[in-house]
Design a protein around this motif. Structure first.
Motif, PDB file in Angstrom:
ATOM      1  N   ASP A   1     -25.929 -23.299 -25.147  1.00 52.73           N
ATOM      2  CA  ASP A   1     -26.281 -23.696 -26.513  1.00 52.73           C
ATOM      3  C   ASP A   1     -25.347 -23.059 -27.539  1.00 52.73           C
ATOM      4  N   VAL A   2     -25.022 -21.786 -27.317  1.00 53.62           N
ATOM      5  CA  VAL A   2     -24.117 -21.076 -28.222  1.00 53.62           C
ATOM      6  C   VAL A   2     -22.742 -21.733 -28.209  1.00 53.62           C
TER       7      VAL A   2
ATOM      8  N   SER B   1     -15.768 -23.125 -25.427  1.00 52.43           N
ATOM      9  CA  SER B   1     -16.193 -23.137 -24.031  1.00 52.43           C
ATOM     10  C   SER B   1     -17.152 -21.988 -23.755  1.00 52.43           C
ATOM     11  N   ILE B   2     -17.880 -22.129 -22.652  1.00 50.26           N
ATOM     12  CA  ILE B   2     -18.780 -21.042 -22.233  1.00 50.26           C
ATOM     13  C   ILE B   2     -17.971 -19.783 -21.937  1.00 50.26           C
ATOM     14  N   ALA B   3     -16.765 -19.967 -21.375  1.00 51.07           N
ATOM     15  CA  ALA B   3     -15.910 -18.816 -21.070  1.00 51.07           C
ATOM     16  C   ALA B   3     -15.558 -18.045 -22.333  1.00 51.07           C
ATOM     17  N   THR B   4     -15.312 -18.765 -23.437  1.00 52.91           N
ATOM     18  CA  THR B   4     -14.980 -18.094 -24.693  1.00 52.91           C
ATOM     19  C   THR B   4     -16.158 -17.276 -25.208  1.00 52.91           C
ATOM     20  N   VAL B   5     -17.349 -17.834 -25.106  1.00 54.94           N
ATOM     21  CA  VAL B   5     -18.546 -17.083 -25.500  1.00 54.94           C
ATOM     22  C   VAL B   5     -18.657 -15.809 -24.668  1.00 54.94           C
ATOM     23  N   SER B   6     -18.394 -15.925 -23.376  1.00 51.76           N
ATOM     24  CA  SER B   6     -18.451 -14.770 -22.484  1.00 51.76           C
ATOM     25  C   SER B   6     -17.437 -13.710 -22.883  1.00 51.76           C
ATOM     26  N   HIS B   7     -16.220 -14.142 -23.242  1.00 51.88           N
ATOM     27  CA  HIS B   7     -15.188 -13.177 -23.645  1.00 51.88           C
ATOM     28  C   HIS B   7     -15.579 -12.451 -24.928  1.00 51.88           C
TER      29      HIS B   7
END
Length: 348
Positions: free
Chosen positions: A6-7, A14-20
């Protein structure tokens, strides 16, 4: 409940960017980072700390082992540790080793098993077992207040932070000698602690500076606690030539010494002058007001966290020891007149 997906959708990344962004695992441009943070705030997203720790091998938690947490000095250190840790996104696991060498080793093991990223410890007077465990498991560690030296062949690199002890104690003794006192007693702390040894050294330096002889009968050990400082003070007061001035080497022992003086019906400073190491919030409320050495306790706690974070970022760097200055707080228990401003009186 909002998810990382959702974020990512709200922020347009991307989800990867949120994770980073969450884990600081890769640089992200300021604009993108802010978009992710705004999305997190708007959605009320709460990261899964456990999942994050599995990815980063970090729990963003710090183990804090400090004896006598009820002592105002260590309470203020705790406040400094907590404020800096929260500022950097770390939580605390807190334990009290009770100045027991075996118990503190068990606490270190317990905290290590909880996967804390590092530890901040006020070590006991016999920390060999603790040092052995920390060194064997290469636990990032900062010692505070009480400084230690790891065996040269252990390869264990740690950092430490504490206040200056020797010169401030010299200041107290010199001040009492300048007031005309020739028999100055010392209620020293627990043998084996670096703080105890350094403050005794400062006491001896103060005597030498004033041209006074060292008399071992005027030094007693209050074991750093009020309940043992009280009988230790009674021993000083029972000497045939008792001291005319007294220095207590921490705030807990100051309380024990004051109890002993009260029991004997002695008043400060009329019957005996008193100076103490460790200022505390109610020292200014005593009658007389206590002349003391004030340690930068909150700063010690904050600097301990800073040193630990530096160690986590660079595990192989050389060990560092940080000394912070202490302040002489001049009040009236030493026998000096009260120079504090008086409140104005207003006629009704």
């Amino acid at each position: 409940m909002a998810t990382m997906v959702d974020v990512a959708r709200r922020a347009g990344v991307s989800i990867a960017t949120v994770s980073h962004v969450l884990n600081d695992t890769r640089p992200v441009s300021p604009g993108t980072r802010q978009a992710v943070l705004d999305a997190i705030d708007e959605l009320g997203y709460t990261p899964n700390t456990l999942a994050r720790s599995l990815v980063t091998a970090r729990t963003r938690s710090i183990g804090l082992a400090v004896s006598a947490i009820s002592n105002p000095y260590f309470t203020e250190i705790l406040q400094g540790v907590e404020a800096r840790a929260l500022e950097d996104g770390y939580s605390l696991l807190i334990a009290d080793p009770h100045d027991d060498p075996e118990h503190e080793r068990k606490i270190a093991q317990l905290l290590h098993e909880r996967r804390v990223d590092g530890m901040i410890i006020a070590p006991s007077a016999a920390p060999d077992a603790l040092l052995s465990y920390l060194g064997k498991h290469s636990v990032p560690t900062v010692f505070l207040d009480r400084l230690v030296r790891a065996p040269a062949d252990s390869g264990f690199r740690h950092d430490q932070v504490g206040a200056e002890n020797t010169a401030p104690m010299t200041t107290l003794v010199t001040h009492l000698a300048e007031r005309g006192h020739r028999r100055i007693g010392l209620v020293a702390g627990l043998p084996g602690l670096s703080t105890t040894a350094e403050r005794i050294t400062g006491y001896r330096h103060g005597l030498a500076h004033a041209g006074l002889p060292y008399d071992e009968r005027l030094v007693v050990h209050g074991e750093s606690r009020a309940e043992t400082a009280e009988p230790a003070t009674h021993r000083l007061l029972s000497l045939a030539a008792r001291p005319t001035a007294l220095v207590t080497a921490n705030n807990a022992m100051t309380i024990g010494a004051l109890r002993a003086l009260r029991t004997r019906g002695l008043t400060v400073p009329d019957d005996l002058a008193l100076c103490c190491f460790d200022d505390f919030s109610w020292a200014d409320l005593f009658t007389p007001r206590l002349t003391a050495i004030a340690q930068p306790s909150r700063e010690i706690g904050a600097r301990a966290v800073g040193l630990l974070l530096e160690r986590l970022a660079e595990p192989g760097r050389e060990s560092r020891t940080v000394r912070l200055p202490a302040a002489f707080v001049h009040r009236t228990s030493c026998g000096c007149p009260d120079s504090s401003p008086r409140p104005e009186r207003h006629e009704g």
